[in-house]
Design a protein around this motif. Structure first.
Motif, PDB file in Angstrom:
ATOM      1  N   LEU A 146     -11.937 -19.841  45.671  1.00 25.43           N
ATOM      2  CA  LEU A 146     -12.999 -18.558  44.840  1.00 25.43           C
ATOM      3  C   LEU A 146     -12.557 -17.539  43.658  1.00 25.43           C
ATOM      4  N   PRO A 147     -12.887 -17.678  43.028  1.00 27.98           N
ATOM      5  CA  PRO A 147     -12.473 -16.810  42.206  1.00 27.98           C
ATOM      6  C   PRO A 147     -12.237 -14.718  42.553  1.00 27.98           C
ATOM      7  N   THR A 151     -19.896 -10.746  43.947  1.00 23.69           N
ATOM      8  CA  THR A 151     -20.818 -10.081  43.756  1.00 23.69           C
ATOM      9  C   THR A 151     -22.190  -9.824  43.044  1.00 23.69           C
ATOM     10  N   ASN A 169     -20.040 -16.025  42.965  1.00 19.98           N
ATOM     11  CA  ASN A 169     -18.394 -15.758  43.382  1.00 19.98           C
ATOM     12  C   ASN A 169     -18.833 -16.079  44.961  1.00 19.98           C
ATOM     13  N   ARG A 233     -18.625  -5.743  42.265  1.00 18.54           N
ATOM     14  CA  ARG A 233     -17.395  -6.200  42.790  1.00 18.54           C
ATOM     15  C   ARG A 233     -17.237  -5.933  43.952  1.00 18.54           C
TER      16      ARG A 233
END
Length: 297
Positions: A146-147, A151, A169, A233
């Motif tokens: 996962l980056p 979000t 994400n 986020r």
């Protein structure tokens, strides 16, 4: 929703004619329609062909704010894009020169099933761009790295009377997005531009949002604000790092979560939504779930 204007690289002069001729040859080799003309999930390997294009920095039909920073993305045919059901997932694509992992972020309206349209950077990883069109195999990536944490982005124009949210994400394609009002979970509807809508609105927020992917993994975030056009986020990961501790092994049949209601303590940070995970997010996807995903196409 019409696909964002992009630059296609199979146009003009003799190169276009050569590409067209190669395309005919590939159609004969791989067949006009692959075995699975639906959202790519599970462990199935698909055969097809790849071309390339440039989104010019845009985030495609999936409504991403922008293309990923590594510029490795793909547009799928309408049948595989599946009205945005594929958005946010990843494919491993193998071509004559190697393999590349790409984010699904766009639709290619003119592509037939099995024809994927890579970014020019991704195409260069698997083939010589001079070829223009090449045979490939591709498959879904299950639980990719996962980056970052989940979000949420509330759509412009949203209010307490009309709710729309974009989830980022999540790694695997999503199956559902629900929002809790009181003690009731309200199921939102995904649109073909990848926002999840609740037409009659869900109040002023902040919101508790439960996200479920196509493999049954869930994560729940709290404190999502009615803040249109801002990417919020959270601290919640869909799986892996930062996800909920594993509970008892999941059974093959869908399991109802026990009514473990988070205590309605609204003492969240005022800087960013302080989010928590309240639902199971297993790191491993069981064989039974994979088999069901394979059969779904």
């Amino acid at each position: 929703m019409i696909r964002r204007l992009s630059v296609r690289w199979l146009i003009g002069g003799g190169f276009g004619l050569v590409a067209a001729a190669v395309g005919v040859a590939l159609a004969v080799q791989t067949g006009a329609a692959p075995a699975c003309a639906a959202l790519p999930t599970g462990s199935t390997t698909h055969k097809g062909k790849a071309t390339f294009y440039d989104s010019q920095g845009g985030g495609g039909n999936c409504s991403n704010v922008s293309a990923p920073s590594n510029r490795l993305y793909v547009a799928l045919s309408p049948s595989e894009y599946a009205d945005a059901a594929a958005c946010g997932g990843y494919l491993d694509v193998t071509g004559p020169k190697g393999k590349v992992r790409v984010l699904i972020m766009d639709q290619c309206p003119e592509c037939a099933a099995g024809h994927i349209d890579l970014s020019k950077e991704a195409f260069a990883r698997i083939a010589d761009p001079v070829q223009g069109i090449v045979p490939v195999t591709y498959k879904a990536v299950i639980n990719p790295s996962l980056p970052g944490p989940l979000t949420f982005r509330i759509k412009e124009g949203a209010s307490r009377y009309w709710f729309a949210v974009l989830v980022g994400n999540h790694g695997n394609p999503l199956r559902s997005v629900e929002v809790k009002t009181g003690s009731t979970w309200r199921k939102t509807e995904r649109k073909d531009y990848n926002y999840w809508l609740y037409e009659s609105g869900l109040g002023a927020g902040p919101y508790t949002i439960r996200v479920t992917d196509v493999y049954g993994q869930q994560a729940t975030a709290t404190g999502v604000k009615m803040a249109p056009e801002q990417t919020q986020r959270t601290s919640v990961f869909m799986y892996g790092k930062g996800s909920a501790p594993k509970a008892a092994p999941a059974s093959p049949s869908p399991r109802k979560t026990s009514p473990t209601k988070p205590t309605p303590s609204a003492t969240q940070s005022s800087v960013s939504p302080a989010s928590t995970v309240t639902a199971e997010a297993p790191e491993q996807v069981g064989d039974a779930v994979l088999a069901a995903a394979d059969q779904s196409c």
